[in-house]
Write a protein that holds these residues in place. Sequence first.
Motif, PDB file in Angstrom:
ATOM      1  N   ALA A 122       0.919  -1.198   0.240  1.00 36.73           N
ATOM      2  CA  ALA A 122      -0.266   0.259   0.192  1.00 36.73           C
ATOM      3  C   ALA A 122       0.831   1.282   0.234  1.00 36.73           C
ATOM      4  CB  ALA A 122      -0.725  -0.168   1.063  1.00 36.73           C
ATOM      5  N   PHE A 123       2.053   1.592   0.579  1.00 41.68           N
ATOM      6  CA  PHE A 123       3.019   2.484   1.006  1.00 41.68           C
ATOM      7  C   PHE A 123       3.386   3.109  -0.542  1.00 41.68           C
ATOM      8  CE2 PHE A 123       7.129   4.061   1.170  1.00 41.68           C
ATOM      9  CZ  PHE A 123       6.888   4.815   2.008  1.00 41.68           C
ATOM     10  N   GLY A 124       3.768   1.648  -1.098  1.00 42.49           N
ATOM     11  CA  GLY A 124       4.399   1.895  -2.906  1.00 42.49           C
ATOM     12  C   GLY A 124       3.406   2.467  -3.413  1.00 42.49           C
ATOM     13  N   VAL A 125       2.213   1.683  -3.684  1.00 47.32           N
ATOM     14  CA  VAL A 125       1.066   2.357  -4.448  1.00 47.32           C
ATOM     15  C   VAL A 125       0.482   3.384  -4.089  1.00 47.32           C
ATOM     16  CG1 VAL A 125      -1.357   2.327  -5.057  1.00 47.32           C
ATOM     17  CG2 VAL A 125       0.526  -0.191  -4.555  1.00 47.32           C
ATOM     18  N   GLY A 126       0.727   4.123  -2.525  1.00 49.31           N
ATOM     19  CA  GLY A 126       0.487   5.877  -2.425  1.00 49.31           C
ATOM     20  C   GLY A 126       1.765   6.229  -3.076  1.00 49.31           C
ATOM     21  N   LEU A 127       2.820   5.898  -2.451  1.00 42.83           N
ATOM     22  CA  LEU A 127       4.529   6.423  -3.073  1.00 42.83           C
ATOM     23  C   LEU A 127       4.360   7.246  -4.465  1.00 42.83           C
ATOM     24  CD1 LEU A 127       7.133   7.645  -2.794  1.00 42.83           C
ATOM     25  CD2 LEU A 127       7.916   5.531  -3.604  1.00 42.83           C
ATOM     26  N   GLU A 128       3.529   6.139  -5.590  1.00 43.15           N
ATOM     27  CA  GLU A 128       3.099   5.995  -6.507  1.00 43.15           C
ATOM     28  C   GLU A 128       2.005   7.324  -7.569  1.00 43.15           C
ATOM     29  OE1 GLU A 128       1.221   6.116 -10.933  1.00 43.15           O
ATOM     30  OE2 GLU A 128       0.567   5.312  -8.941  1.00 43.15           O
ATOM     31  N   ARG A 129       1.615   7.534  -6.734  1.00 44.61           N
ATOM     32  CA  ARG A 129       0.003   8.093  -6.898  1.00 44.61           C
ATOM     33  C   ARG A 129       0.430   9.499  -5.969  1.00 44.61           C
ATOM     34  NH1 ARG A 129      -6.023   5.528  -5.862  1.00 44.61           N
ATOM     35  NH2 ARG A 129      -5.067   3.539  -6.898  1.00 44.61           N
ATOM     36  N   VAL A 130       1.355  10.267  -5.325  1.00 46.24           N
ATOM     37  CA  VAL A 130       1.383  11.385  -4.858  1.00 46.24           C
ATOM     38  C   VAL A 130       3.316  11.773  -5.823  1.00 46.24           C
ATOM     39  CG1 VAL A 130       2.593  12.334  -3.402  1.00 46.24           C
ATOM     40  CG2 VAL A 130       0.768  10.631  -2.416  1.00 46.24           C
ATOM     41  N   ALA A 131       4.241  10.994  -5.933  1.00 51.12           N
ATOM     42  CA  ALA A 131       5.116  11.292  -6.070  1.00 51.12           C
ATOM     43  C   ALA A 131       5.448  11.396  -8.020  1.00 51.12           C
ATOM     44  CB  ALA A 131       6.139  10.651  -5.411  1.00 51.12           C
ATOM     45  N   TYR A 132       4.701  10.401  -8.759  1.00 50.12           N
ATOM     46  CA  TYR A 132       5.260   9.649  -9.807  1.00 50.12           C
ATOM     47  C   TYR A 132       4.095  10.052 -11.062  1.00 50.12           C
ATOM     48  CZ  TYR A 132       8.851   8.068  -7.509  1.00 50.12           C
ATOM     49  OH  TYR A 132       9.891   7.265  -7.102  1.00 50.12           O
ATOM     50  N   ARG A 133       3.134   9.959 -10.391  1.00 46.00           N
ATOM     51  CA  ARG A 133       1.343  10.549 -11.049  1.00 46.00           C
ATOM     52  C   ARG A 133       1.058  11.356 -11.791  1.00 46.00           C
ATOM     53  NH1 ARG A 133      -4.258   6.628  -9.772  1.00 46.00           N
ATOM     54  NH2 ARG A 133      -2.688   5.258 -10.236  1.00 46.00           N
ATOM     55  N   PRO A 134       1.196  12.407 -10.907  1.00 43.37           N
ATOM     56  CA  PRO A 134       0.810  13.789 -10.864  1.00 43.37           C
ATOM     57  C   PRO A 134       2.285  14.379 -12.111  1.00 43.37           C
ATOM     58  CG  PRO A 134       1.326  13.483  -9.032  1.00 43.37           C
ATOM     59  CD  PRO A 134       1.546  12.806  -9.633  1.00 43.37           C
ATOM     60  N   LEU A 135       3.411  14.067 -12.081  1.00 40.06           N
ATOM     61  CA  LEU A 135       4.494  13.822 -13.569  1.00 40.06           C
ATOM     62  C   LEU A 135       4.806  12.593 -14.856  1.00 40.06           C
ATOM     63  CD1 LEU A 135       6.748  14.381 -10.807  1.00 40.06           C
ATOM     64  CD2 LEU A 135       5.791  16.471 -12.190  1.00 40.06           C
ATOM     65  N   ARG A 136       3.038  12.085 -14.668  1.00 44.29           N
ATOM     66  CA  ARG A 136       3.259  11.308 -15.905  1.00 44.29           C
ATOM     67  C   ARG A 136       4.128  11.996 -16.816  1.00 44.29           C
ATOM     68  NH1 ARG A 136      -0.525   6.814 -14.753  1.00 44.29           N
ATOM     69  NH2 ARG A 136       0.717   6.277 -13.191  1.00 44.29           N
ATOM     70  N   ASP A 137       3.209  12.662 -17.129  1.00 45.91           N
ATOM     71  CA  ASP A 137       3.917  13.060 -18.882  1.00 45.91           C
ATOM     72  C   ASP A 137       4.377  14.429 -19.041  1.00 45.91           C
ATOM     73  OD1 ASP A 137       1.032  11.560 -19.802  1.00 45.91           O
ATOM     74  OD2 ASP A 137      -0.447  13.578 -19.182  1.00 45.91           O
ATOM     75  N   SER A 138       4.979  14.949 -18.018  1.00 51.82           N
ATOM     76  CA  SER A 138       6.231  15.647 -17.671  1.00 51.82           C
ATOM     77  C   SER A 138       7.447  15.221 -18.549  1.00 51.82           C
ATOM     78  CB  SER A 138       6.380  16.326 -15.941  1.00 51.82           C
ATOM     79  OG  SER A 138       5.157  16.385 -16.016  1.00 51.82           O
ATOM     80  N   PRO A 139       8.048  16.064 -18.404  1.00 50.97           N
ATOM     81  CA  PRO A 139       9.859  15.931 -19.446  1.00 50.97           C
ATOM     82  C   PRO A 139      10.172  14.554 -17.796  1.00 50.97           C
ATOM     83  CG  PRO A 139       9.648  18.122 -18.982  1.00 50.97           C
ATOM     84  CD  PRO A 139       8.500  17.645 -18.164  1.00 50.97           C
ATOM     85  N   ARG A 140      10.964  13.198 -18.674  1.00 51.32           N
ATOM     86  CA  ARG A 140      11.391  12.597 -17.894  1.00 51.32           C
ATOM     87  C   ARG A 140      12.729  13.202 -16.700  1.00 51.32           C
ATOM     88  NH1 ARG A 140       8.632   8.482 -19.145  1.00 51.32           N
ATOM     89  NH2 ARG A 140       7.976   8.158 -20.930  1.00 51.32           N
ATOM     90  N   ILE A 141      13.114  14.385 -16.595  1.00 47.87           N
ATOM     91  CA  ILE A 141      14.272  14.574 -15.895  1.00 47.87           C
ATOM     92  C   ILE A 141      13.676  15.191 -14.611  1.00 47.87           C
ATOM     93  CG2 ILE A 141      14.224  16.990 -16.553  1.00 47.87           C
ATOM     94  CD1 ILE A 141      17.266  15.191 -15.029  1.00 47.87           C
ATOM     95  N   SER A 142      12.038  15.819 -14.408  1.00 54.36           N
ATOM     96  CA  SER A 142      10.921  15.748 -13.998  1.00 54.36           C
ATOM     97  C   SER A 142      11.237  14.791 -12.787  1.00 54.36           C
ATOM     98  CB  SER A 142       9.557  16.777 -14.359  1.00 54.36           C
ATOM     99  OG  SER A 142      10.115  17.786 -15.061  1.00 54.36           O
ATOM    100  N   ILE A 143       9.854  13.707 -13.688  1.00 58.94           N
ATOM    101  CA  ILE A 143       9.724  12.478 -12.785  1.00 58.94           C
ATOM    102  C   ILE A 143      10.800  11.295 -12.365  1.00 58.94           C
ATOM    103  CG2 ILE A 143       9.586  10.997 -14.618  1.00 58.94           C
ATOM    104  CD1 ILE A 143       7.667   9.239 -13.548  1.00 58.94           C
ATOM    105  N   MET A 144      12.383  12.724 -12.629  1.00 61.38           N
ATOM    106  CA  MET A 144      13.700  11.263 -12.005  1.00 61.38           C
ATOM    107  C   MET A 144      14.279  11.966 -10.937  1.00 61.38           C
ATOM    108  SD  MET A 144      17.284  11.262 -13.569  1.00 61.38           S
ATOM    109  CE  MET A 144      17.820  12.494 -13.413  1.00 61.38           C
ATOM    110  N   ILE A 145      13.996  13.557 -10.755  1.00 61.70           N
ATOM    111  CA  ILE A 145      14.202  14.333  -9.883  1.00 61.70           C
ATOM    112  C   ILE A 145      13.093  14.273  -8.228  1.00 61.70           C
ATOM    113  CG2 ILE A 145      14.193  16.467  -8.934  1.00 61.70           C
ATOM    114  CD1 ILE A 145      15.223  17.261 -12.027  1.00 61.70           C
TER     115      ILE A 145
END
Length: 297
Positions: free
Chosen positions: A76-99
């Motif tokens: 559940a923690f891993g799924v929550g991490l994806e939703r908070v930290a990664y999903r909002p940046l999915r269509d952003s440049p790769r450097i943004s999601i890496m940061i």
Amino acid sequence: MDFQTFLQQFVNALSLGSLYALIAIGYTMVYGILRLINFAHGDVFMVGGYLAFFGISSFLIPWWLAFALAIVLTTAFGVGLERVAYRPLRDSPRISIMISAIGASFLIENLAIVLFDARPKAFPVAEFFAKNYVIGGVYVAGISLLIPIVTAVLLAVLLWIVNRTKTGMAMRAVSTDIDAARLMAIDVNRIVSITFAIGSALAAIGGIMWALKYPRLEPLMGIMPGLKCFIAAVVGGIGSIAGAVLGGLLLGMVELMTVAFLPELTGYKDAFAFILLIVVLLVKPTGLLGKNQGEKV
């Protein structure tokens, strides 16, 4: 080195390599679908170990129940991490999601220091895992035998999911072309969440088994194993599940067998992972089982 000592070291290397493989699968699955290196994966591994520890030592529940709860909560923690930290940046440049991934890693580590205390903790190892066995004159710890078996079973289940189920078919479709997958009415968000759930569950199991094998917990314990497992995924061919397993086993063998044959290099054993990475990338830049893939900008 006599043959008996060689077998002893081989079993230890197989156990360590299986652990690396299990954790490396999480890296390679996320990269295969999102082209994202989840730098917080090692910290998810750490969270799994701590949750199991508190379940046993603070709540006094049986080890098997503590392990199950730790896996569920870490997933559940891993799924929550994806939703908070990664999903909002999915269509952003790769450097943004890496940061964002690097920032999430630092945040989890420092929160762990505040919440769990920076002092190392001794992980309580149940008698079931502490037994030693003598096989052909070789003393083998029970956990060293268990780790490769657990890894093999989980790998078989994962390959069945990926290759034999509709969810696995959707994962492969998203991995091939995420935009085309959307056009085919595949719920990309759901597939990504499932991928993170699987990767986080594997990291939790890896963290628990690591704590059983090396019973010492600290908030930064996921950094070096996480880095080595990332190297294992790259060596095997990141994006390939079989490659992650091969890379993990190879890394474990190189690390421990080199120390066994050249004990004077024990202090440099962490460097062997980076040497292996450099050598493999010089010979085959895509990794041992990797394929050339177009990178989206």
